[in-house]
Design an enzyme around this catalytic site. Sequence first.
Site, PDB file in Angstrom:
ATOM      1  N   GLY A  73      -4.292  -4.280  17.710  1.00 33.45           N
ATOM      2  CA  GLY A  73      -5.060  -5.763  17.650  1.00 33.45           C
ATOM      3  C   GLY A  73      -4.790  -6.707  18.512  1.00 33.45           C
ATOM      4  O   GLY A  73      -5.502  -7.577  18.985  1.00 33.45           O
ATOM      5  N   THR A  74      -3.743  -6.787  19.133  1.00 36.88           N
ATOM      6  CA  THR A  74      -3.180  -7.564  20.423  1.00 36.88           C
ATOM      7  C   THR A  74      -4.420  -7.649  21.534  1.00 36.88           C
ATOM      8  O   THR A  74      -5.007  -8.405  22.060  1.00 36.88           O
ATOM      9  CB  THR A  74      -1.919  -7.515  21.022  1.00 36.88           C
ATOM     10  OG1 THR A  74      -1.058  -7.851  19.521  1.00 36.88           O
ATOM     11  CG2 THR A  74      -1.655  -8.367  22.007  1.00 36.88           C
ATOM     12  N   ALA A 202      -4.548   0.044  12.792  1.00 34.20           N
ATOM     13  CA  ALA A 202      -4.389   0.670  12.004  1.00 34.20           C
ATOM     14  C   ALA A 202      -2.857   0.538  11.177  1.00 34.20           C
ATOM     15  O   ALA A 202      -2.747   0.796  10.128  1.00 34.20           O
ATOM     16  CB  ALA A 202      -4.073   2.017  12.786  1.00 34.20           C
ATOM     17  N   CYS A 327       4.920 -10.917  15.890  1.00 33.81           N
ATOM     18  CA  CYS A 327       4.910 -10.770  17.215  1.00 33.81           C
ATOM     19  C   CYS A 327       5.456 -12.090  17.868  1.00 33.81           C
ATOM     20  O   CYS A 327       5.473 -12.298  19.141  1.00 33.81           O
ATOM     21  CB  CYS A 327       3.274 -11.048  17.650  1.00 33.81           C
ATOM     22  SG  CYS A 327       2.489  -9.389  17.003  1.00 33.81           S
TER      23      CYS A 327
END
Length: 391
Positions: A73-74, A202, A327
């Site tokens: 995602g990052t 995922a 994060c």
Amino acid sequence: MNKRVYLDSASTTYVSSEVLAEMLPCFSTIYGNSNSVNSYGREASAIVDRARDRIAHVIGAEKSNEIYFTSGGTESDNFAIKGIAHAYANKGKHIIVSSIEHSAIMDSCKQLEQEGFEITKLPVDSMGLVNLIDLLHEIRKDTILISVMAVNNEVGTIQNVKAIAKIAHDYNIIFHTDASQALGAIRLNVQDMEIDAMTLTAHKVYGPKGVGCLYLKNGIRIEPLIVGGSQEREKRGGTVDVALVAGFGKAVEIADRDMMINQQKLRSIRDYFIKSVTEKIDFVTVNGHPQQKVNSIVNMSFEMVDNESLLMLLDMEGVAVSIGSACTAGSLLPSHVLKAMGLSDEQVKSSVRFSFAKNLTRSDIDYAVEVLQKSVEKLRSISALTKAGRR
């Protein structure tokens, strides 16, 4: 430590047995480079294509070649924000994001500001929702991109993505959404929701860590973030990790297949958790939208309790929770999400995120609430003694 209960699934989930079974052959028997033209490469390429097809089908993409695999995602957020900004810089340098975006969006915007781009951060209300009127007021002639996350990772509030996307398109602006926490929790259809670019990963849906994708509607330009190869149709260099991609595709397929039953269970677990906590512990506030939220995330403020101390006490008893986003773990700064929602510093410092997986039982919740109750009582008694000693 007699029992362990994992209430941090918004940070990451375990890998399901079905996903693991899908991945295993890619480590031993189908190990070719998916970009190679020999038979081994073609076998690997077929697995990658199948995963791409699976994801495209689930999110309603028109074509599977609109799926670009990334490391997660990052990277997908960085790819979308920077790549689209650079590709359309000749049209304008104004970007609008919500004030509660993931740090991958926020930090990408900070870098773009150093390049001369202007970033507008939309405020949210006390429940974490973007106001559409505020959005309309901030749109300018040089606005090229709007990015608003589908589901907030700290409080679980679901944004009105379709309405935001429609406004963007009314003004010929590209719309991106980070749907990392939305996948498997709500139905996503990029065509119906008018989404131009969408981030997925995922490890939020019982798939492996280290793999994600960016959906990019055909016709939308983007500048590559990672160069050095012709992979992903020359948009993202680097050898594709076939095993991770295979697991990702399977995880998305399962999330879609089992969504109804999983969400029913998660809602039951969430409601039982909230009821148990609020009945047994006083001075608790549930943060976020009361209805427009996903079933897997609960954010609570415990008055007169330091959240870092609470997290440590819970962890000592085997109960895993988190403070805000994984994060930003280790950061001394208060949650920018809760601050944007109007919570005081004291409320922010007493807030904890609980997030649930599909394998949790009521017995797990009972144990977690029992430990939570004892930990809160202990910290409040210490707080009361400390305050009394200062008088």
